[in-house]
Motif scaffolding. Structure first.
Motif, PDB file in Angstrom:
ATOM      1  N   UNK A  70     -84.507  21.458 -51.192  1.00  0.00           N
ATOM      2  CA  UNK A  70     -84.533  19.906 -50.697  1.00  0.00           C
ATOM      3  C   UNK A  70     -84.056  20.179 -49.323  1.00  0.00           C
ATOM      4  N   UNK A  71     -82.994  20.758 -49.162  1.00  0.00           N
ATOM      5  CA  UNK A  71     -82.381  20.697 -47.727  1.00  0.00           C
ATOM      6  C   UNK A  71     -83.309  21.309 -46.502  1.00  0.00           C
ATOM      7  N   UNK A  72     -84.249  22.290 -46.962  1.00  0.00           N
ATOM      8  CA  UNK A  72     -84.854  22.904 -45.930  1.00  0.00           C
ATOM      9  C   UNK A  72     -86.210  21.916 -45.735  1.00  0.00           C
ATOM     10  N   UNK A  73     -86.541  21.194 -46.646  1.00  0.00           N
ATOM     11  CA  UNK A  73     -87.411  19.963 -46.474  1.00  0.00           C
ATOM     12  C   UNK A  73     -87.046  18.817 -45.754  1.00  0.00           C
ATOM     13  N   UNK A  74     -85.637  18.588 -45.879  1.00  0.00           N
ATOM     14  CA  UNK A  74     -84.837  17.505 -45.103  1.00  0.00           C
ATOM     15  C   UNK A  74     -84.926  17.946 -43.693  1.00  0.00           C
ATOM     16  N   UNK A  75     -84.640  19.404 -43.381  1.00  0.00           N
ATOM     17  CA  UNK A  75     -84.317  19.812 -42.076  1.00  0.00           C
ATOM     18  C   UNK A  75     -85.690  19.705 -41.433  1.00  0.00           C
ATOM     19  N   UNK A  76     -86.845  19.991 -42.049  1.00  0.00           N
ATOM     20  CA  UNK A  76     -88.212  19.821 -41.226  1.00  0.00           C
ATOM     21  C   UNK A  76     -88.388  18.216 -40.732  1.00  0.00           C
ATOM     22  N   UNK A  77     -88.070  17.555 -41.821  1.00  0.00           N
ATOM     23  CA  UNK A  77     -88.077  15.770 -41.393  1.00  0.00           C
ATOM     24  C   UNK A  77     -87.091  15.723 -40.494  1.00  0.00           C
ATOM     25  N   UNK A  78     -85.949  16.179 -40.403  1.00  0.00           N
ATOM     26  CA  UNK A  78     -84.857  15.847 -39.106  1.00  0.00           C
ATOM     27  C   UNK A  78     -85.544  16.442 -37.805  1.00  0.00           C
ATOM     28  N   UNK A  79     -86.249  17.567 -37.932  1.00  0.00           N
ATOM     29  CA  UNK A  79     -86.810  17.978 -36.437  1.00  0.00           C
ATOM     30  C   UNK A  79     -87.811  17.020 -35.947  1.00  0.00           C
ATOM     31  N   UNK A  80     -88.665  16.690 -37.110  1.00  0.00           N
ATOM     32  CA  UNK A  80     -89.815  15.478 -36.610  1.00  0.00           C
ATOM     33  C   UNK A  80     -89.154  14.345 -36.120  1.00  0.00           C
ATOM     34  N   UNK A  81     -88.143  13.562 -36.717  1.00  0.00           N
ATOM     35  CA  UNK A  81     -87.482  12.457 -36.552  1.00  0.00           C
ATOM     36  C   UNK A  81     -86.634  12.776 -34.844  1.00  0.00           C
ATOM     37  N   UNK A  82     -86.166  13.897 -34.864  1.00  0.00           N
ATOM     38  CA  UNK A  82     -85.271  14.240 -33.489  1.00  0.00           C
ATOM     39  C   UNK A  82     -86.175  14.134 -32.414  1.00  0.00           C
ATOM     40  N   UNK A  83     -87.312  15.024 -32.544  1.00  0.00           N
ATOM     41  CA  UNK A  83     -88.458  15.164 -31.516  1.00  0.00           C
ATOM     42  C   UNK A  83     -89.071  13.862 -31.147  1.00  0.00           C
ATOM     43  N   UNK A  84     -89.370  13.048 -32.226  1.00  0.00           N
ATOM     44  CA  UNK A  84     -90.147  11.826 -32.027  1.00  0.00           C
ATOM     45  C   UNK A  84     -89.033  10.864 -31.211  1.00  0.00           C
ATOM     46  N   UNK A  85     -87.615  10.882 -31.693  1.00  0.00           N
ATOM     47  CA  UNK A  85     -86.995   9.836 -30.698  1.00  0.00           C
ATOM     48  C   UNK A  85     -86.803  10.152 -29.537  1.00  0.00           C
ATOM     49  N   UNK A  86     -86.596  11.805 -29.306  1.00  0.00           N
ATOM     50  CA  UNK A  86     -86.530  11.924 -27.664  1.00  0.00           C
ATOM     51  C   UNK A  86     -87.893  11.694 -27.128  1.00  0.00           C
ATOM     52  N   UNK A  87     -88.836  11.726 -27.797  1.00  0.00           N
ATOM     53  CA  UNK A  87     -90.212  11.327 -27.016  1.00  0.00           C
ATOM     54  C   UNK A  87     -90.295   9.728 -26.762  1.00  0.00           C
ATOM     55  N   UNK A  88     -89.817   9.189 -27.406  1.00  0.00           N
ATOM     56  CA  UNK A  88     -89.907   7.540 -27.469  1.00  0.00           C
ATOM     57  C   UNK A  88     -89.002   7.291 -26.345  1.00  0.00           C
ATOM     58  N   UNK A  89     -87.718   7.893 -26.237  1.00  0.00           N
ATOM     59  CA  UNK A  89     -86.936   7.577 -25.064  1.00  0.00           C
ATOM     60  C   UNK A  89     -87.809   8.053 -23.727  1.00  0.00           C
ATOM     61  N   UNK A  90     -88.492   9.006 -23.763  1.00  0.00           N
ATOM     62  CA  UNK A  90     -89.152   9.483 -22.619  1.00  0.00           C
ATOM     63  C   UNK A  90     -90.120   8.732 -22.213  1.00  0.00           C
TER      64      UNK A  90
END
Length: 443
Positions: free
Chosen positions: A314-334
């Motif tokens: 479950x944590x590994x799946x959550x970690x994948x989702x975290x990366x998606x959200x993190x990258x998306x948020x940085x790109x929104x800021x960009x």
């Protein structure tokens, strides 16, 4: 007006991602004032000096309204919201970059800067949320590893020797062997005392003349009851007296020595029988404790590891989702920072597309599962009163007392798993209690 409408779009996109995992987001409605602006754009009531610019602005307004509807209607997971919001913001940036009228606005001087900054700040909150989530997962790993290690700590706390035979039980076995060894010497001493005593009594060497004191019972040569033999009787009595004193003294001494030796060997036999019973009971107690401790370890360890493996997935799946959200948020800021500039270009948007986001803060450290502590039940595979046990402990001729033909008491077996003795184990014990059983010879 266009600027205020864009602010509404970006705020809606940022708000949409704030839903908690596993919840459905309710659409975030824009304010009546902002919605009025949208409706004015939709109806074409806004005034633009140039007819082409008016038509183009209406087209952009329609698209922006669609973006607002999409972003505010986003639901589902937290990470999914951010990713979808990113796509909508990117599309809007592309649309505006292609619009010649948009580039003439002085964005740095417009009233949208505060709205843009709010979007950037809210994306930063999303990023912080991913870091908090990562920290929680690391703590969850720490808790699970601690639970796995606790199985070994519980085993150690049981104070049961689990990798080698219990020293206390081994000492009980040694005590029994020492006792039997000592009993050999006592048995031999008693035998010698008995031989000496019986030999003295069966070879009394009574003076021959003593037979004349009781004519008729022995082949008397003289009858000391006759006056003619009184002097001989007195002389014989002197001989008997000289013999009887030493004989009596020696006989009583030998008898005392034999009786003392016999008491000593009997007491030692009883002591050794008790030592044997104590050894067998001690071993059986240790056997039960070891089996219970190893069983508890097996159950604890397998359960804790199972929880770890399932939670890890479950944590590994959550970690994948975290990366998606993190990258998306940085790109929104960009994208928003690009929209904040006075010169919106396709190159700037593509730079946001291809700039590699540093995700090192999201590094997930997955700990290794601690090994299962050793717990060896084979230590008690042979136990009282199996054939292998008896052969090893009571029939091994390398043991002094076994080689000297000393017997042992009937073995007391361990209880079965139901806590009772089997019939075939009880009968030998009953047989050993019968009076006619010889056991060890005292002689």
């Amino acid at each position: 007006m266009m600027h205020r409408m864009l602010a509404v779009v970006f705020l809606a996109a940022a708000r949409a991602q704030n839903c908690e995992d596993g919840q459905t987001c309710s659409p975030q409605h824009v304010s009546p004032n902002d919605m009025g602006i949208l409706m004015q754009m939709k109806s074409g009531s806004a005034s633009v000096s140039h007819a082409h610019a008016h038509a183009n602005s209406s087209s952009i307004g329609t698209y922006v309204e669609q973006v607002v509807n999409k972003v505010t209607a986003l639901g589902g997971s937290h990470q999914g919201n951010v990713e979808l919001a990113k796509e909508e913001v990117r599309k809007l940036a592309l649309q505006l970059a292609a619009d010649p009228n948009y580039t003439v606005f002085n964005m740095s001087q417009s009233g949208m800067q505060q709205a843009f900054q709010r979007i950037i700040d809210e994306m930063e909150e999303v990023i912080n949320d991913t870091l908090v989530s990562l920290d929680k997962d690391h703590k969850e790993f720490d808790i699970m590893i601690a639970n796995i290690r606790k199985c070994g700590l519980n085993l150690a706390a049981s104070n049961v020797s689990v990798t080698e035979m219990s020293p206390a039980v081994m000492q009980l076995g040694l005590n029994h062997d020492v006792c039997r060894n000592v009993s050999v010497a006592l048995r031999d001493a008693n035998h010698s005392a008995q031989v000496n005593y019986y030999g003295h009594m069966t070879n009394a060497n009574i003076p021959d003349c003593a037979q004349n004191f009781a004519p008729g019972t022995c082949p008397a040569t003289q009858d000391y009851s006759l006056e003619a033999f009184y002097d001989n009787a007195i002389a014989c009595a002197a001989s008997v007296d000289a013999w009887a004193g030493p004989f009596h003294t020696t006989a009583t001494s030998l008898r005392s020595t034999h009786e003392a030796a016999e008491r000593a060997v009997i007491a030692k036999y009883q002591e050794c029988d008790q030592a044997q019973l104590t050894y067998e009971l001690g071993f059986c107690t240790y056997r039960t404790e070891l089996i219970d401790a190893c069983s508890a370890l097996d159950n604890c360890y397998s359960s804790a590891v199972d929880v770890f493996q399932k939670t890890k997935e479950l944590i590994l799946k959550s970690n994948t989702s975290r990366h998606v959200a993190f990258i998306a948020a940085r790109q929104v800021q960009c994208y928003v920072r690009v929209l904040q500039t006075d010169n919106l270009t396709m190159a700037a948007i593509e730079a946001c597309d291809f700039t590699k986001v540093d995700t090192s803060p999201l590094k997930l450290t997955v700990p290794s599962v601690p090994g299962k502590p050793a717990c060896d039940v084979s230590l008690v595979a042979q136990h009282p009163c199996g054939a292998a046990w008896v052969a090893k402990h009571y029939q091994d001729s390398s043991k002094y007392w076994v080689a000297q033909k000393m017997n042992h008491r009937t073995c007391m077996p361990c209880l079965d798993q139901g806590g009772t003795l089997q019939i075939d184990q009880i009968l030998p014990i009953l047989e050993s209690a019968r009076p006619e059983e010889a056991g060890n010879s005292f002689a």
